[in-house]
Design a protein around this motif. Structure first.
Motif, PDB file in Angstrom:
ATOM      1  N   LYS A  75     -17.534  -1.201  -2.177  1.00  0.00           N
ATOM      2  CA  LYS A  75     -16.517  -1.809  -3.046  1.00  0.00           C
ATOM      3  C   LYS A  75     -16.046  -0.815  -4.097  1.00  0.00           C
ATOM      4  O   LYS A  75     -14.836  -0.733  -4.410  1.00  0.00           O
ATOM      5  CB  LYS A  75     -17.115  -3.037  -3.736  1.00  0.00           C
ATOM      6  CG  LYS A  75     -16.145  -3.789  -4.654  1.00  0.00           C
ATOM      7  CD  LYS A  75     -15.034  -4.453  -3.869  1.00  0.00           C
ATOM      8  CE  LYS A  75     -14.258  -5.452  -4.719  1.00  0.00           C
ATOM      9  NZ  LYS A  75     -13.641  -4.901  -5.925  1.00  0.00           N
ATOM     10  N   LEU A  91     -13.767   1.599  -2.453  1.00  0.00           N
ATOM     11  CA  LEU A  91     -12.508   0.929  -2.145  1.00  0.00           C
ATOM     12  C   LEU A  91     -11.654   0.788  -3.391  1.00  0.00           C
ATOM     13  O   LEU A  91     -10.436   1.041  -3.361  1.00  0.00           O
ATOM     14  CB  LEU A  91     -12.789  -0.449  -1.533  1.00  0.00           C
ATOM     15  CG  LEU A  91     -11.583  -1.292  -1.124  1.00  0.00           C
ATOM     16  CD1 LEU A  91     -10.753  -0.566  -0.075  1.00  0.00           C
ATOM     17  CD2 LEU A  91     -12.036  -2.646  -0.600  1.00  0.00           C
ATOM     18  N   ASP A  92     -12.270   0.408  -4.505  1.00  0.00           N
ATOM     19  CA  ASP A  92     -11.532   0.278  -5.764  1.00  0.00           C
ATOM     20  C   ASP A  92     -10.972   1.620  -6.206  1.00  0.00           C
ATOM     21  O   ASP A  92      -9.845   1.710  -6.706  1.00  0.00           O
ATOM     22  CB  ASP A  92     -12.452  -0.288  -6.857  1.00  0.00           C
ATOM     23  CG  ASP A  92     -12.816  -1.736  -6.616  1.00  0.00           C
ATOM     24  OD1 ASP A  92     -12.108  -2.400  -5.832  1.00  0.00           O
ATOM     25  OD2 ASP A  92     -13.809  -2.202  -7.201  1.00  0.00           O
ATOM     26  N   GLU A 122      -7.905   2.584  -4.265  1.00  0.00           N
ATOM     27  CA  GLU A 122      -6.713   1.792  -4.554  1.00  0.00           C
ATOM     28  C   GLU A 122      -6.220   1.952  -5.980  1.00  0.00           C
ATOM     29  O   GLU A 122      -5.189   1.398  -6.354  1.00  0.00           O
ATOM     30  CB  GLU A 122      -7.008   0.311  -4.279  1.00  0.00           C
ATOM     31  CG  GLU A 122      -7.251   0.011  -2.807  1.00  0.00           C
ATOM     32  CD  GLU A 122      -7.559  -1.448  -2.556  1.00  0.00           C
ATOM     33  OE1 GLU A 122      -7.931  -2.153  -3.529  1.00  0.00           O
ATOM     34  OE2 GLU A 122      -7.439  -1.897  -1.399  1.00  0.00           O
ATOM     35  N   ALA A 155     -14.232  -0.798   4.946  1.00  0.00           N
ATOM     36  CA  ALA A 155     -13.451  -1.082   3.740  1.00  0.00           C
ATOM     37  C   ALA A 155     -12.383  -2.137   4.018  1.00  0.00           C
ATOM     38  O   ALA A 155     -12.181  -3.067   3.236  1.00  0.00           O
ATOM     39  CB  ALA A 155     -12.811   0.203   3.220  1.00  0.00           C
ATOM     40  N   ASN A 156     -11.700  -1.995   5.147  1.00  0.00           N
ATOM     41  CA  ASN A 156     -10.681  -2.988   5.516  1.00  0.00           C
ATOM     42  C   ASN A 156     -11.315  -4.356   5.775  1.00  0.00           C
ATOM     43  O   ASN A 156     -10.762  -5.397   5.414  1.00  0.00           O
ATOM     44  CB  ASN A 156      -9.920  -2.518   6.748  1.00  0.00           C
ATOM     45  CG  ASN A 156      -9.050  -1.300   6.473  1.00  0.00           C
ATOM     46  OD1 ASN A 156      -8.644  -1.075   5.331  1.00  0.00           O
ATOM     47  ND2 ASN A 156      -8.777  -0.507   7.506  1.00  0.00           N
ATOM     48  N   LYS A 163     -12.172  -6.071   2.464  1.00  0.00           N
ATOM     49  CA  LYS A 163     -10.986  -6.671   1.844  1.00  0.00           C
ATOM     50  C   LYS A 163     -10.660  -8.010   2.484  1.00  0.00           C
ATOM     51  O   LYS A 163     -10.338  -8.993   1.795  1.00  0.00           O
ATOM     52  CB  LYS A 163      -9.783  -5.724   1.963  1.00  0.00           C
ATOM     53  CG  LYS A 163      -9.846  -4.538   1.022  1.00  0.00           C
ATOM     54  CD  LYS A 163      -8.518  -3.816   0.904  1.00  0.00           C
ATOM     55  CE  LYS A 163      -8.157  -3.115   2.200  1.00  0.00           C
ATOM     56  NZ  LYS A 163      -6.898  -2.319   2.052  1.00  0.00           N
ATOM     57  N   GLU A 164     -10.725  -8.082   3.812  1.00  0.00           N
ATOM     58  CA  GLU A 164     -10.436  -9.330   4.513  1.00  0.00           C
ATOM     59  C   GLU A 164     -11.448 -10.417   4.170  1.00  0.00           C
ATOM     60  O   GLU A 164     -11.083 -11.581   3.987  1.00  0.00           O
ATOM     61  CB  GLU A 164     -10.431  -9.084   6.024  1.00  0.00           C
ATOM     62  CG  GLU A 164      -9.282  -8.220   6.511  1.00  0.00           C
ATOM     63  CD  GLU A 164      -9.343  -7.971   8.009  1.00  0.00           C
ATOM     64  OE1 GLU A 164     -10.251  -8.544   8.654  1.00  0.00           O
ATOM     65  OE2 GLU A 164      -8.502  -7.207   8.523  1.00  0.00           O
ATOM     66  N   ASN A 185     -10.899 -11.795   0.657  1.00  0.00           N
ATOM     67  CA  ASN A 185      -9.668 -12.579   0.532  1.00  0.00           C
ATOM     68  C   ASN A 185      -9.616 -13.767   1.486  1.00  0.00           C
ATOM     69  O   ASN A 185      -8.680 -14.570   1.419  1.00  0.00           O
ATOM     70  CB  ASN A 185      -8.444 -11.687   0.796  1.00  0.00           C
ATOM     71  CG  ASN A 185      -8.306 -10.589  -0.240  1.00  0.00           C
ATOM     72  OD1 ASN A 185      -8.644 -10.785  -1.404  1.00  0.00           O
ATOM     73  ND2 ASN A 185      -7.826  -9.424   0.178  1.00  0.00           N
TER      74      ASN A 185
END
Length: 293
Positions: free
Chosen positions: A148, A151-152, A155, A175-176, A179-180, A183
């Motif tokens: 995480k 990933l942060d 972005e 990482a993808n 995110k999924e 969310n």
């Protein structure tokens, strides 16, 4: 009628577990079940001093389209209870969403032959994160937390010039996937974890849960116990050791009993003195009063 159908289906799932995995079925017999729309899917939580399994009837009967997936969800929630995940979520120490993912990674490895819903989080959800089987919740949490953070960073506006995703070592697939998951909707609701404001009630509930774990172990055969996963057997062993008395109560009671005894000399005309051969003689009265709780 709908309530009757959902209760019948839950009972059918538990009966199937009783046939193939009796420990979990016996354990569930001591857990309060609540069919309610209070949760969107399925959940475990603390209701006063009672650990409770919550199930949304629409989710269970409509969204879970197969019997196998329904058993999987019930077993999934049962494992969360066994591992005491609802007591272990310290909101001051953990990110709740990442803790939830780590907890799911632990229990979903033990689902066995049952079919988890497509939304389930498993080790395969993070294919390039080098996750190892049968690790602790804390180990998975730290791996997900590091992912995480990466990933942060990727972005953030400050990292546009040196995006970690351009690095071959960056776990892009994981990482993808993370995110999924963050969310998306899960088949397991963890909103009732770590929210108890009354610590004594939580301790009492955990003590009752320990008692239920030991009681369930005593109800199954030696062969059935040996068939349990190693992690479950280790958990049971820890609970049994924790419930053993820390003090040798037999020895403590013996010492206390010996030190609390009182004697008193009493003159009586019914007995001749052994020393002088006269009356009255002496009678020894032993007095001891014990209150044991």
């Amino acid at each position: 009628m709908a309530t009757k159908n959902i209760n019948d289906e839950i009972s059918r799932c538990i009966i199937q577990m009783l046939i193939s995995e009796p420990y979990y079925a016996h354990f569930l017999s001591g857990i309060v079940r609540n069919v309610t729309e209070e949760v969107p899917t399925a959940a475990v939580g603390l209701n006063n001093t009672k650990v409770t399994l919550y199930i949304n009837p629409f989710f269970f009967l409509k969204e879970l389209t197969t019997f196998s997936s329904r058993v999987a969800v019930i077993k999934h929630e049962t494992l969360h209870i066994l591992f005491k995940h609802l007591f272990r979520l310290d909101l001051k120490k953990y990110n709740s969403k990442l803790f939830n993912i780590a907890a799911d990674l632990v229990v979903n490895q033990l689902i066995g032959k049952w079919d988890l819903p497509e939304s389930a989080v498993t080790l395969s959800s993070f294919p390039d994160l080098d996750l190892i089987e049968n690790e602790s919740l804390e180990w998975y949490y730290n791996k997900i937390l590091n992912l995480k953070r990466k990933l942060d960073k990727s972005e953030s506006k400050n990292s546009k010039k040196s995006n970690p995703t351009d690095n071959k070592n960056f776990p892009t697939q994981s990482a993808n996937s993370l995110k999924e998951i963050l969310n998306g909707k899960s088949h397991s609701d963890h909103s009732k974890w770590g929210n108890s404001e009354d610590i004594p009630l939580s301790k009492h509930a955990e003590t009752e849960l320990d008692r239920l774990i030991v009681q369930t172990t005593e109800r199954i055969s030696a062969d059935q116990y040996q068939s349990l996963p190693i992690s479950i057997k280790e958990l049971i062993k820890v609970v049994i050791e924790k419930r053993k008395p820390k003090v040798n109560w037999k020895r403590a009671l013996k010492i206390f009993s010996a030190s609390s005894r009182r004697t008193k000399l009493h003159l009586t005309s019914k007995r001749i003195s052994k020393r002088y051969g006269t009356i009255p003689g002496v009678k020894i009265r032993r007095n001891q009063k014990l209150a044991i709780a």
